[in-house]
Design a protein around this motif. Structure first.
Motif, short mmCIF file in Angstrom:
data_model
loop_
_atom_site.label_atom_id
_atom_site.label_comp_id
_atom_site.label_asym_id
_atom_site.label_seq_id
_atom_site.Cartn_x
_atom_site.Cartn_y
_atom_site.Cartn_z
N SER A 17 55.98 46.15 32.67
CA SER A 17 55.53 46.12 30.86
C SER A 17 54.11 45.96 30.77
CB SER A 17 56.60 45.25 30.23
OG SER A 17 56.43 45.09 29.16
N THR A 18 53.65 44.87 31.31
CA THR A 18 52.31 44.64 30.93
C THR A 18 51.27 45.95 31.72
OG1 THR A 18 53.16 42.17 31.62
CG2 THR A 18 50.93 42.88 31.99
N VAL A 19 51.63 46.25 32.92
CA VAL A 19 50.13 47.22 33.17
C VAL A 19 50.52 48.59 32.55
CG1 VAL A 19 50.79 46.23 36.37
CG2 VAL A 19 52.45 48.15 34.74
N ALA A 20 52.03 48.79 32.61
CA ALA A 20 52.05 50.47 31.68
C ALA A 20 51.05 49.56 30.03
CB ALA A 20 53.05 50.16 30.84
N LYS A 21 51.03 48.59 29.44
CA LYS A 21 50.58 48.18 28.37
C LYS A 21 49.29 48.29 28.28
CE LYS A 21 54.11 45.62 25.84
NZ LYS A 21 54.39 43.83 25.25
N MET A 22 48.47 47.38 30.16
CA MET A 22 47.22 47.93 30.34
C MET A 22 46.52 49.12 30.29
SD MET A 22 46.47 44.14 32.33
CE MET A 22 45.36 44.96 33.07
N ASN A 23 47.45 49.44 30.73
CA ASN A 23 46.85 50.83 31.74
C ASN A 23 47.14 51.69 29.71
OD1 ASN A 23 45.75 53.47 33.03
ND2 ASN A 23 47.96 54.44 33.33
N ALA A 24 47.23 51.62 29.17
CA ALA A 24 47.21 52.47 27.52
C ALA A 24 46.30 52.04 26.52
CB ALA A 24 48.37 51.59 26.86
N LEU A 25 45.99 49.97 27.14
CA LEU A 25 44.72 49.92 26.12
C LEU A 25 43.74 50.38 27.57
CD1 LEU A 25 45.37 46.19 26.66
CD2 LEU A 25 45.13 47.01 24.33
N ARG A 26 43.65 50.89 28.35
CA ARG A 26 42.31 51.45 28.54
C ARG A 26 42.17 52.16 28.45
NH1 ARG A 26 41.81 55.31 32.28
NH2 ARG A 26 44.01 55.70 33.18
N LYS A 27 43.08 53.47 28.71
CA LYS A 27 43.61 54.76 27.90
C LYS A 27 42.43 55.00 26.44
CE LYS A 27 46.60 56.95 30.88
NZ LYS A 27 47.51 58.00 30.96
N SER A 28 43.28 53.51 25.40
CA SER A 28 42.43 53.47 24.33
C SER A 28 41.29 53.19 23.87
CB SER A 28 43.63 52.94 23.53
OG SER A 28 43.18 51.43 23.60
N GLY A 29 40.24 52.17 24.94
CA GLY A 29 39.14 51.84 25.12
C GLY A 29 39.05 50.41 24.45
N GLN A 30 40.07 50.04 24.19
CA GLN A 30 40.02 48.69 24.19
C GLN A 30 40.40 47.97 25.02
OE1 GLN A 30 44.30 49.56 22.08
NE2 GLN A 30 43.28 48.35 20.43
N PHE A 31 39.24 46.93 24.60
CA PHE A 31 39.08 45.39 25.74
C PHE A 31 38.64 45.88 26.75
CE2 PHE A 31 43.32 44.07 23.52
CZ PHE A 31 42.61 43.15 22.95
N CYS A 32 37.97 47.29 26.94
CA CYS A 32 36.95 47.78 28.17
C CYS A 32 36.27 46.90 28.35
CB CYS A 32 37.12 49.52 28.37
SG CYS A 32 38.38 49.63 28.36
N ASP A 33 35.38 46.61 29.39
CA ASP A 33 34.12 45.90 29.74
C ASP A 33 33.17 46.84 30.48
OD1 ASP A 33 35.91 45.13 31.60
OD2 ASP A 33 35.15 43.27 31.22
N VAL A 34 34.45 48.32 30.37
CA VAL A 34 33.26 48.85 32.48
C VAL A 34 33.23 50.21 31.87
CG1 VAL A 34 35.34 48.99 33.46
CG2 VAL A 34 32.39 49.19 34.76
N ARG A 35 32.21 51.09 32.31
CA ARG A 35 32.54 52.48 31.99
C ARG A 35 32.16 53.94 32.93
NH1 ARG A 35 28.69 52.47 27.62
NH2 ARG A 35 30.37 52.73 26.19
N LEU A 36 32.30 54.17 33.52
CA LEU A 36 32.63 55.00 34.61
C LEU A 36 31.76 56.66 34.34
CD1 LEU A 36 35.50 53.85 36.81
CD2 LEU A 36 32.91 53.43 36.35
N GLN A 37 31.13 57.05 34.65
CA GLN A 37 30.46 57.80 34.14
C GLN A 37 30.77 58.59 35.39
OE1 GLN A 37 25.94 57.12 32.85
NE2 GLN A 37 27.28 57.40 30.16
N VAL A 38 31.47 60.00 35.23
CA VAL A 38 31.75 60.85 36.15
C VAL A 38 31.06 62.69 35.82
CG1 VAL A 38 33.35 61.39 37.77
CG2 VAL A 38 33.63 59.40 36.31
N CYS A 39 29.88 62.91 36.19
CA CYS A 39 30.20 64.16 36.00
C CYS A 39 29.93 64.45 34.48
CB CYS A 39 30.62 65.11 37.10
SG CYS A 39 30.55 64.94 38.87
N GLY A 40 29.66 63.62 33.63
CA GLY A 40 29.27 63.58 31.61
C GLY A 40 30.13 63.09 31.68
N HIS A 41 31.63 62.80 32.27
CA HIS A 41 32.77 62.16 31.38
C HIS A 41 32.51 61.27 31.64
CE1 HIS A 41 33.86 66.61 32.73
NE2 HIS A 41 34.70 66.45 31.64
#
Length: 626
Positions: A17-41
């Motif tokens: 449950s926790t990892v699923a929630k964390m992945n959902a937070l990542r995809k929504s950009g919540q509490f994220c503190d790093v940005r990966l810039q990959v070929c314009g994405h």
């Protein structure tokens, strides 16, 4: 249960449950503190999670001067979809990738130092490996520097080399062609020892002459294997070479060209002329590797090796009789008697020569006669239109056909020029907007097929295939060839069209392919033993006889036969003369080779092949024309 006064409870659903929630937070950009810039994405994530999964990112985050700020990490050489797959894996421990993405995921995992993912991707590739993709998989593993994966792929290639050698990506590999001449009663060593000697010879050849590997591949290299197990350059036989010793007692290298100046000084400083260990910087060991080989016939070997970091095919043909010319054409021992001592016949007993020396002519058998039409003077690139026919031993002129513009082919039983459809037979119906040179022409199911060819400069080969219906006077585009080729041999057999050899950008091909008009498809068949362009082809007893041609260095005398039932090529007795762009026709159970170019002059002679004796002869008594 509460042992020793402690409360212990394990929630089996909490982690998922926790990892699923964390992945959902990542995809929504919540509490994220790093940005990966990959070929314009841009891909958002949490640095703590990524640092736990990727040692590469851990090192970056650990050296960050502003650990509490949003980090930006840029990648310009990774696939955004592959990085997203790795992010999902980092949060959920589940790796899900389409098979088309596995290589990209592997590459991204290598960059991020995610070794477990690399291993899983490598094992997946191995599970999907077959003869068609083995070469591309090996090229990928080599580019990734994965020695473990390379070793397993090489083991597969060693066990399936013949199947791998029939695939298109194998046929496109650079090719080193070697002809090794042997002293009497001397045989080539086993495959492993043989190719270790060959690879060492290539290394020294590059070092001594200071030339790139490509220069060795431009023409057939003639070597000499002596009774004392020395591999020599064929130039020694002509007295044009200097001999230098080598550290290996079983190898002696000979160079035709003077060494580079600094090498010459080193050699001069040694009274014996030998190369002392450490005197020069040797190539990296991992750039030179024997991978696999097969003995195709008693004197023909096929090898896959890495030469100076380049994956290459080595085609090696052994010959007896060191007295023969080093520039002679590869052939089997049974034809050596014709090469060493050509038959001397009285003039009246020879097959009648043509009135004109011809190369690039069209030939056909018609009503018990041989017909030769047209020819090409390659020096002036002019084509002529005279026609000759043989009646018994005589040779007479007949009415000329209309002027052509290129080498001749045969449509049914009538000789035509491949470009004549534009200017003669088809006139305004020709679809080509630009000149197309050196095409293949063949009749199949009452249609005229024009296949391959090259651009007007004669450099870029074409895959085109077009069919002309003389009844409707319409052209139809067919499926393209698998391999670009011009100056190929073409013929029809049992309802299929075969296109054999040829060249792409003057690199001669040994590949061949077959066209099925029923489903409009081209299929690669087994490759020839000798790469050649400008070869002649004839049909006898349900088999294809490919005669002469040019291997990029010499006009050829050697002949091969293809058995469609076995998908197999076999070398036959060689002709008495080298002939490229000769005419070939079958008449009264004999295969005739007419005219051509022997490397020095255009020929007006002809010779006949007796399948029963596996012999070629210029004598009139050898055929029913006598």
């Amino acid at each position: 249960m509460i042992p020793n006064g402690y409360l212990i409870f394990e929630d089996e659903s909490f982690l998922d449950s926790t990892v699923a929630k964390m992945n959902a937070l990542r995809k929504s950009g919540q509490f994220c503190d790093v940005r990966l810039q990959v070929c314009g994405h841009e891909l958002m994530a949490h640095r703590a999670v990524l640092a736990c999964c990727s040692p590469y990112l851990f090192e970056i985050f650990n050296s960050d001067l502003e650990p509490h700020g949003v980090s930006h990490v840029k990648f310009e050489d990774l696939d955004p979809e592959a990085v997203e797959i790795l992010l999902n894996y980092a949060y959920t421990a589940q790796l899900k990738a389409d098979k088309e993405m596995v290589k990209e995921v592997y590459s991204a995992a290598k960059r991020l130092k995610m070794e477990r993912v690399k291993q899983i991707c490598g094992e997946f590739l191995l599970s999907k490996m077959d003869s068609q993709n083995a070469i591309s998989y090996r090229n990928f593993a080599s580019s990734m520097g994965d020695t473990r994966l390379l070793a397993k792929i090489d083991c597969y290639i060693q066990e399936h080399l013949l199947e791998v050698s029939e695939q298109e990506n194998f046929l496109k590999l650079p090719r080193l062609k070697l002809e090794v001449m042997l002293e009497d009663h001397v045989s080539l060593p086993g495959n492993g020892k043989l190719y270790s000697k060959v690879i060492s010879w290539v290394q020294r050849s590059l070092w001594e002459n200071g030339e790139p590997l490509e220069s060795l591949m431009e023409e057939v290299q003639t070597l000499y294997y002596s009774a004392d197990h020395k591999l020599l350059d064929g130039g020694l036989l002509e007295g044009q070479a200097e001999v230098f010793g080598a550290e290996d007692d079983h190898i002696q290298f000979v160079q035709k060209k003077p060494p580079r100046e600094n090498v010459h000084r080193q050699l001069s400083s040694s009274s014996s002329g030998s190369l002392s260990p450490g005197s020069v910087r040797q190539p990296c060991k991992h750039d030179w590797k024997y991978i696999a080989s097969e003995k195709i016939t008693n004197s023909t070997y096929l090898c896959l090796a890495v030469l100076n970091g380049v994956l290459c095919v080595i085609f090696l043909h052994g010959r007896s009789s060191p007295q023969a010319s080093p520039s002679a054409t590869p052939c089997l021992q049974k034809s050596l008697s014709f090469e060493a001592s050509p038959q001397e016949e009285e003039p009246e007993r020879l097959l009648a020569p043509m009135h004109y020396a011809r190369s690039g002519l069209g030939t056909a058998a018609l009503n018990g006669q041989l017909i030769a039409a047209g020819w090409c003077n390659f020096e002036a690139w002019i084509c002529f239109a005279a026609v000759e026919t043989w009646l018994k031993k005589s040779c007479v002129n007949v009415e000329p056909v209309r002027k052509g513009k290129q080498c001749c082919g045969v449509f049914g039983q009538f000789p035509i020029s491949p470009i004549w459809p534009c200017s003669f037979l088809l006139k305004k119906y020709c679809p080509f907007e630009m000149a197309v040179l050196m095409v293949c022409v063949c009749s199949l199911n009452n249609k005229l097929y024009v296949v391959g060819g090259s651009d007007p400069c004669g450099q870029k080969g074409l895959k085109n295939c077009d069919a002309f219906d003389p009844v409707t006077k319409e052209w139809t585009s067919c499926a393209p060839l698998n391999i670009r080729r011009h100056q190929a041999a073409v013929c029809e057999l049992d309802g299929f069209m075969y296109v054999i050899g040829g060249a792409e950008s003057w690199n001669c091909l040994n590949s061949a392919e077959r066209y099925n008009p029923e489903n409009n498809t081209w299929t690669l068949i087994a490759p020839m033993n000798v790469a050649r362009r400008g070869a002649g082809v004839g049909i006898y007893a349900g088999k294809l006889f490919v005669v002469g041609g040019f291997d990029g260095s010499h006009a050829l005398r050697c002949v091969e036969v293809y058995d469609p039932a076995r998908n197999e090529w076999r070398m036959l007795g060689s002709m008495t003369s080298a002939r490229s762009n000769a005419g070939v026709a079958v008449l009264d159970d004999f295969v005739f080779a007419v005219g051509g170019f022997d490397g020095n002059e255009f020929l007006n002679t002809m010779e006949a092949y007796n399948p029963g004796r596996d012999e070629w002869s210029t004598g009139a008594e050898a055929s029913t024309l006598a």
